[in-house]
Design an enzyme around this catalytic site. Structure first.
Site, PDB file in Angstrom:
ATOM      1  N   SER A  63       2.447  -1.939   3.895  1.00  0.00           N
ATOM      2  CA  SER A  63       3.037  -3.236   4.378  1.00  0.00           C
ATOM      3  C   SER A  63       2.782  -4.459   3.867  1.00  0.00           C
ATOM      4  O   SER A  63       3.365  -5.226   4.246  1.00  0.00           O
ATOM      5  CB  SER A  63       2.599  -3.157   6.107  1.00  0.00           C
ATOM      6  OG  SER A  63       3.182  -2.030   6.941  1.00  0.00           O
ATOM      7  N   LYS A  66       5.732  -6.088   2.553  1.00  0.00           N
ATOM      8  CA  LYS A  66       6.728  -7.066   3.528  1.00  0.00           C
ATOM      9  C   LYS A  66       6.502  -8.411   3.238  1.00  0.00           C
ATOM     10  O   LYS A  66       7.515  -9.234   3.383  1.00  0.00           O
ATOM     11  CB  LYS A  66       6.201  -6.868   4.977  1.00  0.00           C
ATOM     12  CG  LYS A  66       6.441  -5.388   5.447  1.00  0.00           C
ATOM     13  CD  LYS A  66       5.798  -5.221   6.540  1.00  0.00           C
ATOM     14  CE  LYS A  66       6.241  -3.542   7.267  1.00  0.00           C
ATOM     15  NZ  LYS A  66       5.408  -3.214   8.381  1.00  0.00           N
ATOM     16  N   TYR A 190      13.273   0.630   2.312  1.00  0.00           N
ATOM     17  CA  TYR A 190      11.867   0.320   2.739  1.00  0.00           C
ATOM     18  C   TYR A 190      10.927   1.433   2.394  1.00  0.00           C
ATOM     19  O   TYR A 190       9.658   0.878   2.457  1.00  0.00           O
ATOM     20  CB  TYR A 190      12.332   0.445   4.479  1.00  0.00           C
ATOM     21  CG  TYR A 190      10.961   0.302   5.132  1.00  0.00           C
ATOM     22  CD1 TYR A 190      10.309  -0.874   5.365  1.00  0.00           C
ATOM     23  CD2 TYR A 190      10.517   1.065   5.996  1.00  0.00           C
ATOM     24  CE1 TYR A 190       9.094  -1.146   6.214  1.00  0.00           C
ATOM     25  CE2 TYR A 190       8.943   1.279   6.642  1.00  0.00           C
ATOM     26  CZ  TYR A 190       8.716   0.026   6.965  1.00  0.00           C
ATOM     27  OH  TYR A 190       7.246  -0.336   7.305  1.00  0.00           O
ATOM     28  N   TYR A 242      -0.799  -7.330  12.977  1.00  0.00           N
ATOM     29  CA  TYR A 242      -0.293  -6.524  14.111  1.00  0.00           C
ATOM     30  C   TYR A 242      -0.919  -7.174  15.134  1.00  0.00           C
ATOM     31  O   TYR A 242      -1.467  -8.323  15.591  1.00  0.00           O
ATOM     32  CB  TYR A 242       0.054  -4.978  13.969  1.00  0.00           C
ATOM     33  CG  TYR A 242       0.708  -4.680  12.577  1.00  0.00           C
ATOM     34  CD1 TYR A 242       1.731  -4.986  12.480  1.00  0.00           C
ATOM     35  CD2 TYR A 242      -0.300  -4.194  11.272  1.00  0.00           C
ATOM     36  CE1 TYR A 242       2.364  -4.690  11.351  1.00  0.00           C
ATOM     37  CE2 TYR A 242       0.271  -3.915  10.507  1.00  0.00           C
ATOM     38  CZ  TYR A 242       1.665  -4.172  10.247  1.00  0.00           C
ATOM     39  OH  TYR A 242       2.357  -3.891   9.153  1.00  0.00           O
ATOM     40  N   VAL A 260      -1.308   0.205   5.659  1.00  0.00           N
ATOM     41  CA  VAL A 260      -2.006   1.332   6.206  1.00  0.00           C
ATOM     42  C   VAL A 260      -2.442   2.213   5.049  1.00  0.00           C
ATOM     43  O   VAL A 260      -3.204   3.241   5.225  1.00  0.00           O
ATOM     44  CB  VAL A 260      -0.981   2.519   7.172  1.00  0.00           C
ATOM     45  CG1 VAL A 260      -1.006   1.778   8.395  1.00  0.00           C
ATOM     46  CG2 VAL A 260       0.376   2.874   6.418  1.00  0.00           C
TER      47      VAL A 260
HETATM   48  O1  DON Z   1       6.537   1.859   8.391  1.00  0.00           O
HETATM   49  C1  DON Z   1       5.539   2.734   7.887  1.00  0.00           C
HETATM   50  O2  DON Z   1       5.342   3.521   8.569  1.00  0.00           O
HETATM   51  C2  DON Z   1       4.724   2.509   6.743  1.00  0.00           C
HETATM   52  N1  DON Z   1       4.952   3.203   5.684  1.00  0.00           N
HETATM   53  C3  DON Z   1       4.052   1.289   6.527  1.00  0.00           C
HETATM   54  C4  DON Z   1       3.369   0.774   7.750  1.00  0.00           C
HETATM   55  C5  DON Z   1       1.950  -0.070   7.330  1.00  0.00           C
HETATM   56  O3  DON Z   1       1.592  -0.187   6.385  1.00  0.00           O
HETATM   57  C6  DON Z   1       1.723  -0.785   8.591  1.00  0.00           C
HETATM   58  N2  DON Z   1       0.404  -1.688   8.323  1.00  0.00           N
HETATM   59  N3  DON Z   1      -0.752  -1.576   8.584  1.00  0.00           N
END
Ligand code: DON
Length: 306
Positions: A63, A66, A190, A242, A260
């Site tokens: 993320s 982003k 994405y 978040y 993540v």
């Molecule tokens: O959208 C998703 O599920 C992930 N690949 C990215 C999410 C993410 O990194 C959330 N952050 N903490």
């Protein structure tokens, strides 16, 4: 300021927390990461670089991408972007769908997944004659000054296979008329942006323009307008973690964005960009030791904005 000494102190102080967080496993390939890994890098606006830990090991930035897609979307759309994505903390988890129906398919902010999908939609529209994935990869290589940066095809594929929640968010928003492009095209881009693989040093280097009013201080490239940088930093501070964004601002006091994969990019305006990485996550999906490392960093350097 002796950043190298500070990083060594931080490495020692976070050591007991390594392995306490849980590695993300909702996308199976991410569960292969080692919760004990740790790295941290600082790149100053004067061009000095400091590293500690496994700073040569690339990881999935997830993320954190982003932040960079938001830059492209803001350059294309300016304030019109805020008609289809908000700028308020969501108080919900990164992949939550609950607010979307009540708020007519307009996501709370560009960093929750729904908002990031709108931003990626704008990126695709920006890249009319160009593959948006190539555009983004070239941008990340340029900003990090590293040709080694790549999109990990295996991670992107795993994201795609296990991407039902993101698929739901995209189709739901399509039903509200919020998107310009086909959901499957948005999702493909994405998943690839999340699969960008970088080291902490590359990430801090790529984010340096955010600490220098939009200008890369080492190449003099004008990466972003003054207003765009202000807004991105404000959103990182208020929405970058978040439903733990308040906690991160409280503890660290710097704009930051987590992923993540265990990475966090933080910005000390006028001074430096910092990246920390440790794959063990807290319940909100933010790096446990990475957050602690940044808390120690802002306390030891006095760079906490407040
Ligand atoms: O959208 C998703 O599920 C992930 N690949 C990215 C999410 C993410 O990194 C959330 N952050 N903490």
């Amino acid at each position: 300021m002796d950043y190298q000494k500070i990083l060594h102190e931080i490495e020692i102080e976070v050591a007991p927390s390594l392995g306490q967080g849980a590695v993300a496993d909702y996308i199976p390939i991410l569960s292969e990461a080692n919760a004990e890994d740790f790295a941290m890098s600082v790149v100053t606006v004067a061009g000095d670089r400091f590293h500690v830990g496994r700073a040569a090991t690339p990881f999935s930035i997830q993320s954190i991408s982003k932040v960079f897609t938001l830059l492209v979307a803001l350059e294309r759309d300016g304030d019109a972007l805020w008609e289809r994505v908000g700028r308020e903390p969501s108080g919900t988890s990164f992949n939550s769908i609950v607010q979307l129906e009540r708020e007519n398919g307009v996501p709370r902010n560009p960093f929750i997944n729904a908002g990031a999908l709108v931003v990626t939609d704008a990126l695709i529209s920006r890249c009319a004659d160009e593959d948006p994935r190539d555009f983004l990869l070239a941008m990340m290589r340029r900003l990090s000054q590293s040709a080694r940066v790549r999109i990990d095809a295996k991670v992107a594929e795993s994201e795609k296979i296990w991407g039902d929640r993101n698929r739901s968010l995209a189709y739901f928003m399509k039903s509200f008329g919020v998107l310009e492009n086909r959901p499957e095209d948005i999702l493909d881009t994405y998943f690839c942006q999340c699969a960008l693989e970088m080291t902490t040093g590359e990430l801090a280097r790529a984010g340096l323009f955010l600490a220098n009013d939009g200008v890369d201080p080492l190449t003099s490239e004008k990466v972003a307008a003054h207003d765009a940088v202000n807004r991105i930093n404000a959103l990182m501070l208020t929405c970058g973690h978040y439903d733990r964004s308040g906690d991160f601002a409280f503890r660290v006091g710097l704009p930051g964005k987590s992923g993540v994969g265990g990475g966090i990019l933080a910005v000390a305006p006028g001074v430096c960009a910092v990246a920390a990485w440790s794959p063990g996550l807290n319940e909100a999906g933010n790096s446990l030791s990475g957050s602690l490392a940044l808390e120690l960093f802002s306390a030891k350097t006095g760079l906490n904005l407040f």
